[in-house]
Design a protein around this motif. Structure first.
Motif, PDB file in Angstrom:
ATOM      1  N   GLU A  39       0.832  -1.191   0.000  1.00 18.40           N
ATOM      2  CA  GLU A  39       0.000   0.000   0.000  1.00 18.40           C
ATOM      3  C   GLU A  39       0.867   1.242   0.000  1.00 18.40           C
ATOM      4  N   ILE A  40       0.266   2.352  -0.386  1.00 15.64           N
ATOM      5  CA  ILE A  40       0.937   3.643  -0.266  1.00 15.64           C
ATOM      6  C   ILE A  40       0.539   4.239   1.074  1.00 15.64           C
ATOM      7  N   SER A  41       1.547   4.576   1.874  1.00 16.05           N
ATOM      8  CA  SER A  41       1.323   5.175   3.175  1.00 16.05           C
ATOM      9  C   SER A  41       2.420   6.202   3.427  1.00 16.05           C
ATOM     10  N   LYS A  46       4.575   0.400   1.181  1.00 10.79           N
ATOM     11  CA  LYS A  46       4.833  -0.428   2.359  1.00 10.79           C
ATOM     12  C   LYS A  46       4.103  -1.755   2.227  1.00 10.79           C
ATOM     13  N   VAL A  47       4.814  -2.838   2.564  1.00 10.11           N
ATOM     14  CA  VAL A  47       4.201  -4.158   2.581  1.00 10.11           C
ATOM     15  C   VAL A  47       3.297  -4.243   3.807  1.00 10.11           C
ATOM     16  N   THR A  48       2.016  -4.573   3.588  1.00  5.57           N
ATOM     17  CA  THR A  48       1.082  -4.706   4.700  1.00  5.57           C
ATOM     18  C   THR A  48       0.709  -6.158   4.943  1.00  5.57           C
ATOM     19  N   SER A  49       0.908  -7.027   3.967  1.00  9.01           N
ATOM     20  CA  SER A  49       0.806  -8.476   4.163  1.00  9.01           C
ATOM     21  C   SER A  49       1.705  -9.126   3.129  1.00  9.01           C
ATOM     22  N   GLY A  50       2.418 -10.096   3.549  1.00  9.47           N
ATOM     23  CA  GLY A  50       3.374 -10.643   2.605  1.00  9.47           C
ATOM     24  C   GLY A  50       3.890 -11.985   3.027  1.00  9.47           C
TER      25      GLY A  50
END
Length: 144
Positions: A39-41, A46-50
């Motif tokens: 996501e863009i943050s 940024k990886v939010t689930s991986g």
């Protein structure tokens, strides 16, 4: 992200994305995300689930191409890759940084062809966790 050093005479920037836009759960239409969630943050991807991956494809590049990614807040177990000469998710060249512990991270270059991966060179490097870094690849005549 500001353009990096150029591999040719003149302005040869082909593509850049500094993610300096509103927070979003989608990187944008130019990005492919085969797995995980990025996501863009706060103007960063940024990886939010991986684990997660994303790539963009552009054509008509010169015989030399310089690629880079910037990382922040690295943790043990993180893996960062720059893909070049991408045909699809199973066919590309890569430069990979594997964030292990303080004294045993690894830098690799290789190829994925027909889904099978070959690492040409692997080097253990000394690093410090949590630091920002830039990972680069310079491609000349479609070879590393």
């Amino acid at each position: 992200m500001p353009p990096r050093r150029c591999c040719c005479d003149g302005d040869c920037l082909v593509y850049t994305d500094d993610f300096n836009r509103a927070d979003d759960t989608d990187l944008g239409s130019e990005w492919n995300q085969p797995d995980g969630t990025i996501e863009i943050s706060s103007a960063m991807a940024k990886v939010t689930s991986g684990p997660a991956s994303a790539y963009t494809v552009f054509e008509n590049v010169s015989e030399q191409m310089y690629c880079s990614i910037d990382t922040w807040d690295e943790e043990s177990g993180d893996i960062y890759e720059v893909w070049v000469n991408v045909q699809d998710e199973d066919n590309y060249h890569f430069v990979r940084f594997i964030r292990n512990n303080v004294n045993d991270s690894v830098l690799e270059i290789g190829i994925k062809s027909g889904g099978a991966e070959t690492v040409y060179k692997s080097q253990v490097i000394l690093t410090v966790t949590g630091t920002a870094r830039t990972i680069n690849a310079l491609i000349s005549d479609n070879e590393f």
